[in-house]
Design a protein around this motif. Sequence first.
Motif, PDB file in Angstrom:
ATOM      1  N   PHE A  64       0.853  -1.186   0.000  1.00 25.68           N
ATOM      2  CA  PHE A  64       0.000   0.000   0.000  1.00 25.68           C
ATOM      3  C   PHE A  64       0.888   1.234   0.000  1.00 25.68           C
ATOM      4  CE2 PHE A  64      -2.607   3.310   1.995  1.00 25.68           C
ATOM      5  CZ  PHE A  64      -3.794   3.187   1.282  1.00 25.68           C
ATOM      6  N   TYR A  65       0.543   2.169  -0.856  1.00 31.31           N
ATOM      7  CA  TYR A  65       1.300   3.415  -1.032  1.00 31.31           C
ATOM      8  C   TYR A  65       0.616   4.534  -0.235  1.00 31.31           C
ATOM      9  CZ  TYR A  65       2.341   7.754  -3.623  1.00 31.31           C
ATOM     10  OH  TYR A  65       2.656   9.032  -3.982  1.00 31.31           O
ATOM     11  N   ILE A  66       1.384   5.302   0.520  1.00 33.49           N
ATOM     12  CA  ILE A  66       0.837   6.376   1.339  1.00 33.49           C
ATOM     13  C   ILE A  66       0.727   7.643   0.499  1.00 33.49           C
ATOM     14  CG2 ILE A  66       1.061   7.694   3.473  1.00 33.49           C
ATOM     15  CD1 ILE A  66       0.676   4.617   3.800  1.00 33.49           C
ATOM     16  N   ASN A  94       4.569   8.879   0.344  1.00 39.87           N
ATOM     17  CA  ASN A  94       5.433   8.020  -0.482  1.00 39.87           C
ATOM     18  C   ASN A  94       5.985   6.811   0.254  1.00 39.87           C
ATOM     19  OD1 ASN A  94       5.079   9.649  -2.764  1.00 39.87           O
ATOM     20  ND2 ASN A  94       6.825  10.937  -2.209  1.00 39.87           N
ATOM     21  N   ASP A  95       5.707   6.671   1.555  1.00 43.66           N
ATOM     22  CA  ASP A  95       6.055   5.419   2.223  1.00 43.66           C
ATOM     23  C   ASP A  95       5.280   4.273   1.573  1.00 43.66           C
ATOM     24  OD1 ASP A  95       7.766   6.558   4.049  1.00 43.66           O
ATOM     25  OD2 ASP A  95       6.417   6.361   5.778  1.00 43.66           O
ATOM     26  N   ARG A  96       5.877   3.089   1.608  1.00 46.92           N
ATOM     27  CA  ARG A  96       5.180   1.874   1.190  1.00 46.92           C
ATOM     28  C   ARG A  96       5.092   0.938   2.385  1.00 46.92           C
ATOM     29  NH1 ARG A  96       6.653   5.165  -3.233  1.00 46.92           N
ATOM     30  NH2 ARG A  96       5.896   4.242  -5.176  1.00 46.92           N
ATOM     31  N   VAL A  97       3.907   0.375   2.592  1.00 50.98           N
ATOM     32  CA  VAL A  97       3.718  -0.526   3.717  1.00 50.98           C
ATOM     33  C   VAL A  97       3.209  -1.874   3.221  1.00 50.98           C
ATOM     34  CG1 VAL A  97       3.244   1.347   5.341  1.00 50.98           C
ATOM     35  CG2 VAL A  97       1.338   0.241   4.152  1.00 50.98           C
ATOM     36  N   LEU A  98       3.430  -2.900   4.029  1.00 53.91           N
ATOM     37  CA  LEU A  98       2.849  -4.214   3.775  1.00 53.91           C
ATOM     38  C   LEU A  98       1.602  -4.358   4.627  1.00 53.91           C
ATOM     39  CD1 LEU A  98       5.974  -6.569   3.677  1.00 53.91           C
ATOM     40  CD2 LEU A  98       4.673  -5.659   1.746  1.00 53.91           C
ATOM     41  N   VAL A  99       0.549  -4.885   4.013  1.00 45.19           N
ATOM     42  CA  VAL A  99      -0.739  -5.040   4.694  1.00 45.19           C
ATOM     43  C   VAL A  99      -1.077  -6.521   4.809  1.00 45.19           C
ATOM     44  CG1 VAL A  99      -3.205  -4.516   4.569  1.00 45.19           C
ATOM     45  CG2 VAL A  99      -1.527  -2.809   3.827  1.00 45.19           C
ATOM     46  N   ALA A 128      -1.859  -2.821   8.403  1.00 41.35           N
ATOM     47  CA  ALA A 128      -0.523  -2.400   7.982  1.00 41.35           C
ATOM     48  C   ALA A 128       0.442  -2.735   9.121  1.00 41.35           C
ATOM     49  CB  ALA A 128      -0.512  -0.904   7.684  1.00 41.35           C
ATOM     50  N   PHE A 129       1.452  -3.539   8.816  1.00 38.83           N
ATOM     51  CA  PHE A 129       2.301  -4.021   9.905  1.00 38.83           C
ATOM     52  C   PHE A 129       3.780  -3.676   9.748  1.00 38.83           C
ATOM     53  CE2 PHE A 129       2.289  -7.355   6.758  1.00 38.83           C
ATOM     54  CZ  PHE A 129       3.544  -7.926   6.795  1.00 38.83           C
ATOM     55  N   VAL A 130       4.190  -3.224   8.562  1.00 37.35           N
ATOM     56  CA  VAL A 130       5.601  -2.872   8.388  1.00 37.35           C
ATOM     57  C   VAL A 130       5.745  -1.852   7.265  1.00 37.35           C
ATOM     58  CG1 VAL A 130       6.126  -4.723   6.729  1.00 37.35           C
ATOM     59  CG2 VAL A 130       7.953  -3.813   8.173  1.00 37.35           C
ATOM     60  N   ILE A 131       6.672  -0.915   7.457  1.00 36.10           N
ATOM     61  CA  ILE A 131       7.099  -0.014   6.384  1.00 36.10           C
ATOM     62  C   ILE A 131       8.283  -0.698   5.695  1.00 36.10           C
ATOM     63  CG2 ILE A 131       7.988   2.276   5.795  1.00 36.10           C
ATOM     64  CD1 ILE A 131       6.885   3.236   8.536  1.00 36.10           C
ATOM     65  N   PHE A 132       8.194  -0.891   4.367  1.00 41.21           N
ATOM     66  CA  PHE A 132       9.292  -1.564   3.681  1.00 41.21           C
ATOM     67  C   PHE A 132      10.028  -0.654   2.703  1.00 41.21           C
ATOM     68  CE2 PHE A 132       5.848  -2.172   0.655  1.00 41.21           C
ATOM     69  CZ  PHE A 132       6.464  -2.098  -0.590  1.00 41.21           C
ATOM     70  N   LEU A 146      14.152   2.589   2.183  1.00 41.94           N
ATOM     71  CA  LEU A 146      14.953   1.748   3.066  1.00 41.94           C
ATOM     72  C   LEU A 146      15.283   2.432   4.385  1.00 41.94           C
ATOM     73  CD1 LEU A 146      17.402   0.072   0.515  1.00 41.94           C
ATOM     74  CD2 LEU A 146      15.344  -0.896   1.577  1.00 41.94           C
ATOM     75  N   ASN A 147      15.435   3.744   4.372  1.00 44.89           N
ATOM     76  CA  ASN A 147      15.757   4.439   5.622  1.00 44.89           C
ATOM     77  C   ASN A 147      14.549   4.583   6.541  1.00 44.89           C
ATOM     78  OD1 ASN A 147      14.437   6.342   4.030  1.00 44.89           O
ATOM     79  ND2 ASN A 147      15.631   8.067   4.832  1.00 44.89           N
ATOM     80  N   ARG A 148      13.387   4.091   6.089  1.00 44.67           N
ATOM     81  CA  ARG A 148      12.164   4.153   6.895  1.00 44.67           C
ATOM     82  C   ARG A 148      11.677   2.767   7.312  1.00 44.67           C
ATOM     83  NH1 ARG A 148       9.357   7.490   9.235  1.00 44.67           N
ATOM     84  NH2 ARG A 148       7.407   6.947   8.204  1.00 44.67           N
ATOM     85  N   VAL A 149      12.428   1.739   6.992  1.00 42.89           N
ATOM     86  CA  VAL A 149      11.989   0.372   7.283  1.00 42.89           C
ATOM     87  C   VAL A 149      11.756   0.198   8.779  1.00 42.89           C
ATOM     88  CG1 VAL A 149      12.697  -2.043   7.310  1.00 42.89           C
ATOM     89  CG2 VAL A 149      13.068  -0.673   5.264  1.00 42.89           C
TER      90      VAL A 149
END
Length: 204
Positions: free
Chosen positions: A38-40, A52-57, A176-180, A183-186
């Motif tokens: 998912f794209y913020i 622009n963060d990307r997360v895994l849902v 949403a459980f992780v920012i992937f 890379l500096n936001r993981v």
Amino acid sequence: MPETSRRKQRSFWVELPILLLVAVIVAVLVRTFLVQTFYIPSGSMETTLLINDRVLVNKMVYRFREPRRGEVVVFVPPKQWDAGPSKDDYIKRVVAVGGDKIVCCDSAGKITINGRPLTEDYLFEDDVPSSQPFDVTVPTGRLFVLGDHRSSSADSRFHTDYQYGTIPVDAVVGRAFVIFWPLNRVGTLSVPKAYEAIPAPSGG
């Protein structure tokens, strides 16, 4: 070229389309039933989530239980939010669940849930919990959701007539459980400890 080598080469080119098809099917199944990216698109969850963060849902977790307070969820917005049929899914934090009484604000300026003040240290810098008052008892099977950047979030506070400020549990796509990315936001999206102190609803 020896006959054995030619047979192996032919076998590779025969198997390659099959392998690619299997890979596509697996990817589609994973995206449909297990995990989705998912794209913020906005700043409504800053600074927990940035544009622009990307997360895994995780799309499976709520097949086994309902969303809990403090979790960040992706959901299909109710039509009463004027989102329209082409509007993207929303991402917000679950602040109250079915049966909870959520009120803004107490004498210290904090939201209370079932009479207990909620300390929200994840809010956007200099934001208050809410600039407008509300007093809502969340209907069973629904959720009260808020953005962490309260001054830049269209959420449950703006639709408190009847039950349309809340969202139905079955509108939730997943957690949403992780920012992937980047890379500096993981990092993981854990539940703030303040939610552990919230009591069950009266009679719950």
